[in-house]
Design an enzyme around this catalytic site. Structure first.
Site, PDB file in Angstrom:
ATOM      1  N   PHE A 122       0.857  -1.199   0.000  1.00 21.85           N
ATOM      2  CA  PHE A 122       0.000   0.000   0.000  1.00 21.85           C
ATOM      3  C   PHE A 122       0.886   1.239   0.000  1.00 21.85           C
ATOM      4  CE2 PHE A 122      -2.294   3.547   1.816  1.00 21.85           C
ATOM      5  CZ  PHE A 122      -3.500   3.490   1.123  1.00 21.85           C
ATOM      6  N   ASP A 207       9.156   2.730   1.583  1.00 21.70           N
ATOM      7  CA  ASP A 207       8.019   3.483   2.098  1.00 21.70           C
ATOM      8  C   ASP A 207       7.935   3.197   3.590  1.00 21.70           C
ATOM      9  OD1 ASP A 207       5.512   4.254   2.996  1.00 21.70           O
ATOM     10  OD2 ASP A 207       4.454   3.630   1.175  1.00 21.70           O
ATOM     11  N   LYS A 236       2.500  10.349   8.016  1.00 22.74           N
ATOM     12  CA  LYS A 236       1.696   9.954   9.184  1.00 22.74           C
ATOM     13  C   LYS A 236       2.120  10.674  10.469  1.00 22.74           C
ATOM     14  CE  LYS A 236      -0.852   5.988   7.856  1.00 22.74           C
ATOM     15  NZ  LYS A 236      -0.543   5.407   6.544  1.00 22.74           N
TER      16      LYS A 236
HETATM   17  C1  LIG Z   1      -0.820   5.663   5.085  1.00 20.91           C
HETATM   18  C2  LIG Z   1       0.188   5.171   4.123  1.00 20.91           C
HETATM   19  C3  LIG Z   1       0.414   5.823   2.900  1.00 20.91           C
HETATM   20  C4  LIG Z   1      -0.425   7.001   2.418  1.00 20.91           C
HETATM   21  O1  LIG Z   1      -0.318   8.105   3.236  1.00 20.91           O
HETATM   22  P1  LIG Z   1      -1.437   9.286   3.110  1.00 20.91           P
HETATM   23  O2  LIG Z   1      -0.946  10.347   4.032  1.00 20.91           O
HETATM   24  O3  LIG Z   1      -2.739   8.691   3.492  1.00 20.91           O
HETATM   25  O4  LIG Z   1      -1.425   9.720   1.703  1.00 20.91           O
HETATM   26  C5  LIG Z   1       1.411   5.330   2.074  1.00 20.91           C
HETATM   27  N1  LIG Z   1       2.145   4.271   2.429  1.00 20.91           N
HETATM   28  C6  LIG Z   1       1.971   3.627   3.596  1.00 20.91           C
HETATM   29  C7  LIG Z   1       2.839   2.469   3.941  1.00 20.91           C
HETATM   30  C8  LIG Z   1       0.969   4.046   4.475  1.00 20.91           C
HETATM   31  O5  LIG Z   1       0.762   3.383   5.619  1.00 20.91           O
END
Ligand SMILES: *Cc1c(COP(=O)(O)O)cnc(C)c1O
Length: 378
Positions: A122, A207, A236
């Site tokens: 994700f 990420d 986050k």
């Molecule tokens: C939450 C999340 C995102 C997206 O972040 P947003 O601030 O909602 O755009 C991307 N990668 C990971 C691993 C996440 O947990």
């Protein structure tokens, strides 16, 4: 009411302090999802509150082409705390934007376009990050997305090595998959990704939007594996509750990153909030606390008689495989026990608490989870 997209929960939250949220009547909720992982240092952390209040009066905003001390302090802090030599910092407003930038920078620096990502990964909901996201349900209604993405099974070294070639711009991975079910990378996987990308001249992008900032017991999850990527994304919890994203890059990426920009990049208020948040994480050794409390909670859940199929994770990023509808369990946790947590797919209850929780909070949640599981099967 006119909101849409989210299915609302029947609890109106009006105030927060540390790991707790409160509704209008003063009823208390233990926020073990940290509000989508954002409240890493807890709600209304005093150092973040005062940094924001002071900065908002002094200068609420100036564009990033004018140097500013609050933004410069954050650049410096992120460069110092980033893994290895990721000294170049791009600031934006969210996780998905941090990943969009990572993909653009990797394409520009390599002159290639193909991206290899993982099944169950994700990475966000804007067109590029969404193209790198696995779940068909999130993507189908919006196709066509930004092309040239290849998905490999997460954790399969051979499949990753095969997929990467001389046309690959980037390999994009979460060190522990969050949304996809809390799946830690198997031993050696990230190292294999490092070796193959270096060999092929591709960028390795981690990420760490969910895994970073101390959650897994180290400031960055890749440090637990001894692997430094070329690009790392964070968001986050980074702003202590304010919206911010960051893309940390090695020199070879930053030197040829191409034109990119954003109006709100590095605004003084969010910069001050993020600098205060990072200081709070380091000064209170929240990674150490995440490691200690996370180990306690994982062994408590793993060693219990509860109807749990598996407990996975590192530090305070924990997935509990409940083997039945996770949402039914989460609903009872919230309504009957005042514990808020998150799902990760249909069968996994995901615990991502603020990193300031202690063993008594962990014990309370383990007990509440046991009760909620019993209530669901009753
Ligand atoms: C939450 C999340 C995102 C997206 O972040 P947003 O601030 O909602 O755009 C991307 N990668 C990971 C691993 C996440 O947990």
């Amino acid at each position: 009411m006119s909101g849409f997209v989210y299915s609302e929960k029947p609890i109106a939250i009006e105030r927060g302090e540390g790991p707790y949220l409160y509704d209008g009547t003063g009823a208390e909720y233990l926020d073990f999802g940290a509000s989508y992982g954002v409240a890493a240092v807890g709600h209304a952390h005093p150092a973040v509150v005062s940094a924001v209040s002071e900065q908002v009066e002094k200068l609420t905003f100036v564009q990033a082409s004018y140097p500013n001390s609050a933004r410069d302090a954050l650049y410096e802090k992120l460069a110092a705390l980033g893994p290895g030599d990721l000294d170049n910092v791009w600031l934006c407003n969210s996780g998905t934007e941090a990943n969009e930038a990572a993909l653009k920078f990797a394409r520009s620096a390599t002159g290639r376009s193909k991206v290899v990502a993982a099944q169950r990964g994700f990475h966000g909901r804007t067109m590029g990050s969404l193209a790198a996201t696995w779940k068909p349900k999130y993507k189908k209604p919006f196709e066509p997305l930004a092309g040239d993405f290849e998905f490999v099974p997460y954790g399969d070294e051979a499949a990753l090595e095969d997929a990467v070639d001389e046309e690959t711009a980037a390999v994009l991975l979460e060190p522990i998959q969050g949304e996809g079910g809390v799946n830690p990378a198997p031993e050696g996987y990230l190292r294999a990704a490092r070796e193959r990308t270096t060999e092929a001249g591709a960028a390795l992008v981690f990420d760490e939007i969910q895994t970073g900032l101390g959650r897994t017991g180290a400031l960055w999850a890749c440090e637990n594996r001894g692997v430094v990527p070329d690009v790392l994304t964070s968001a986050k919890g980074l702003g202590g509750g304010l919206p911010i994203g960051a893309t940390l890059c090695a020199d070879w990426i930053a030197d040829d990153a191409g034109p990119h920009g954003s109006t709100f990049s590095g605004g003084p208020v969010v910069s001050a909030a993020a600098e205060a948040t990072l200081s709070a994480i380091v000064d209170a050794d929240l990674p150490g606390n995440a490691e200690a409390v996370g180990t306690h909670l994982q062994s408590k859940l793993g060693g219990s008689e509860l109807p749990i199929r598996a407990v996975r994770g590192e530090g305070l990023m924990i997935g509990v495989e409940v083997g039945r509808g996770a949402n039914a369990v989460l609903k009872r946790l919230a309504m009957n026990h005042g514990v808020l947590a998150l799902p990760a797919g249909r069968t996994v209850v995901r615990l991502l608490p603020p990193l300031v929780v202690d063993e008594s909070h962990a014990d309370a949640v383990a007990e509440a989870l046991g009760d909620a599981l019993a209530e669901v099967s009753a």
